[in-house]
Design a protein around this motif. Structure first.
Motif, PDB file in Angstrom:
ATOM      1  N   TYR A   1       0.840  -1.201   0.000  1.00 30.44           N
ATOM      2  CA  TYR A   1       0.000   0.000   0.000  1.00 30.44           C
ATOM      3  C   TYR A   1       0.870   1.244   0.000  1.00 30.44           C
ATOM      4  CZ  TYR A   1       0.718   0.835   5.055  1.00 30.44           C
ATOM      5  OH  TYR A   1       1.262   1.101   6.295  1.00 30.44           O
TER       6      TYR A   1
ATOM      7  N   THR B   1      -3.912   4.315  -1.211  1.00 28.02           N
ATOM      8  CA  THR B   1      -4.533   3.008  -1.038  1.00 28.02           C
ATOM      9  C   THR B   1      -5.601   3.033   0.049  1.00 28.02           C
ATOM     10  OG1 THR B   1      -2.392   2.011  -1.598  1.00 28.02           O
ATOM     11  CG2 THR B   1      -4.057   0.559  -0.637  1.00 28.02           C
TER      12      THR B   1
ATOM     13  N   ASP C   1      -8.784  -1.915  -0.071  1.00 26.64           N
ATOM     14  CA  ASP C   1      -7.888  -2.520  -1.052  1.00 26.64           C
ATOM     15  C   ASP C   1      -7.012  -3.584  -0.399  1.00 26.64           C
ATOM     16  OD1 ASP C   1      -8.847  -0.680  -2.904  1.00 26.64           O
ATOM     17  OD2 ASP C   1      -7.130   0.668  -2.691  1.00 26.64           O
TER      18      ASP C   1
ATOM     19  N   ASN D   1     -11.768  -3.119  -4.796  1.00 32.03           N
ATOM     20  CA  ASN D   1     -10.610  -4.016  -4.900  1.00 32.03           C
ATOM     21  C   ASN D   1     -10.494  -4.893  -3.664  1.00 32.03           C
ATOM     22  OD1 ASN D   1      -9.534  -2.751  -7.379  1.00 32.03           O
ATOM     23  ND2 ASN D   1      -9.165  -1.007  -6.023  1.00 32.03           N
TER      24      ASN D   1
ATOM     25  N   LEU E   1      -7.506  -7.697  -1.608  1.00 33.83           N
ATOM     26  CA  LEU E   1      -6.153  -8.249  -1.530  1.00 33.83           C
ATOM     27  C   LEU E   1      -6.246  -9.767  -1.484  1.00 33.83           C
ATOM     28  CD1 LEU E   1      -3.129  -7.399  -1.221  1.00 33.83           C
ATOM     29  CD2 LEU E   1      -3.441  -7.707   1.249  1.00 33.83           C
TER      30      LEU E   1
ATOM     31  N   VAL F   1      -3.424  -6.914  -5.411  1.00 32.03           N
ATOM     32  CA  VAL F   1      -4.667  -6.155  -5.320  1.00 32.03           C
ATOM     33  C   VAL F   1      -5.400  -6.334  -6.639  1.00 32.03           C
ATOM     34  CG1 VAL F   1      -5.709  -3.890  -4.988  1.00 32.03           C
ATOM     35  CG2 VAL F   1      -3.612  -4.477  -3.748  1.00 32.03           C
TER      36      VAL F   1
END
Length: 367
Positions: A243, A248, A252, A281, A283, A327
């Motif tokens: 990040y 970010t 995310d 998004n 991870l 991501v």
């Protein structure tokens, strides 16, 4: 500090005697490797290792509003901490973008210790807590820190600790210092490995004695090269890799469980609340076909169209495969989804797996 000289930790000398190689990160010498990072990795996974995490920034929050200040900064509930409890969370700007992440240790009603990554976090903290009765003091140089990680860490720590290690629960610490190897330490059952582990904080004068006690009891020293493969397997994020400050969202990073909306306002709350219903998004872990390790930040595509970024790749010593955290657009972040990752002049096929890919239930650190 006015000097540009790279700072050495209080554990620097005994590590150099062991042949440690160092790297400069954010103005400090961090241990990189003691010569065999794969063996260091396996020591943490299968036995017990020790690493010098002293350059992580420590801050003392003192005053009547110490906890309220931490609560206003971080996205998680810090007011609800009891003495001797630790909580992890990101902290954000007004737009809901991460400034950093870290842990809050509640010592008592008017004092807590905060651990983050960057010196510049202090400017952000002071801006956010303006008007509260709190003083924020840098403690990094005064508070050397080691992590003892691995399945045998409780046994090793007990052999040199005056207190009953088995009584310390996950994400708890002793608010009063106890002696470890004859050195007064704050002892916390926390870590950055995905394994059972502890963090010890001492004063600089006792650092070399503490190091000798831990290594003498059988812990294998390890450095950032091993930390990197360990954290990627365990789905642990790192600033500047996974990040980026001001860019970010914690969504995310799939940090949903670390964001609470039912308490007082915190910095970035409104923006995050708006994003919470449909985070764009996620991870994930990617497991790549083949043996080539992509670059950090490699593009991820689906049928040739961009769908995300491989943030942290490595060859996993535990799994024997090339893996990475990535991501991805939410629509492509389902376990089993097939994507492509840029490698060299071409691409490699990859499969979306759980985050973390190693011990997805995170049972090992709670063992």
């Amino acid at each position: 500090m006015g000097s540009t000289e790279i700072i050495r930790t209080a554990f620097d000398s005994p590590q150099r005697e062991l042949g440690c190689e160092f790297m400069d990160w954010e103005g400090w010498y961090w241990p990189s490797t003691f010569g065999d990072s794969v063996a260091e990795h396996h020591a943490v996974r299968n036995d017990v290792g020790v690493w010098d995490a002293s350059p992580l920034r420590k801050w003392g929050f003192s005053g009547a509003d110490a906890l309220a200040a931490a609560d206003r900064i971080f996205t998680n509930d810090m007011l609800g901490l009891v003495a001797g409890q630790v909580r992890y969370a990101p902290f954000c700007d007004e737009n809901g973008k991460m400034v950093g992440d870290g842990t809050v240790f509640r010592v008592d009603d008017a004092f807590c210790i905060v651990v983050t990554a960057l010196d510049t976090d202090l400017d952000h903290f002071r801006k956010v807590v303006a008007g509260l009765d709190v003083e924020i003091t840098p403690y990094t140089v005064e508070t050397p820190q080691v992590g003892i990680n691995g399945p045998r860490s409780p046994e090793l720590l007990q052999s040199i600790c005056e207190a009953d290690v088995s009584s310390l629960r996950y994400f708890r610490f002793w608010p009063e210092k106890v002696e470890v190897g004859g050195v007064p330490c704050w002892v916390s059952r926390t870590g950055y490995s995905g394994e059972l582990g502890f963090e010890l904080f001492c004063e600089p004068g006792g650092a070399e004695q503490l190091w000798a006690a831990v290594v003498g009891a059988g812990a294998r020293p390890y450095g950032l090269a091993a930390v990197e493969t360990i954290r990627i397997e365990s789905g642990l994020i790192f600033i500047g890799y996974d990040y980026f400050p001001g860019e970010t969202s914690p969504y995310d990073m799939s940090l949903d469980k670390m964001i609470r909306f039912d308490g007082p306002d915190f910095c970035g709350k409104a923006a995050l609340e708006a994003e919470s219903a449909h985070p764009p998004n996620r991870l994930v872990t990617l497991v790549l076909d083949g043996d080539d390790v992509p670059e950090y930040g490699a593009a991820v595509t689906k049928d040739g169209a961009p769908v995300g970024t491989l943030t942290s790749p490595c060859e996993s010593p535990t799994l024997g495969k090339v893996i990475g955290m990535a991501v991805l657009e939410t629509g492509c972040a389902t376990v089993g989804e097939r994507v492509e990752v840029a490698v060299g002049d071409g691409t490699a096929a990859a499969t979306v797996e759980t985050l973390p890919v190693y011990d997805p239930e995170k049972a090992r650190p709670r063992a």
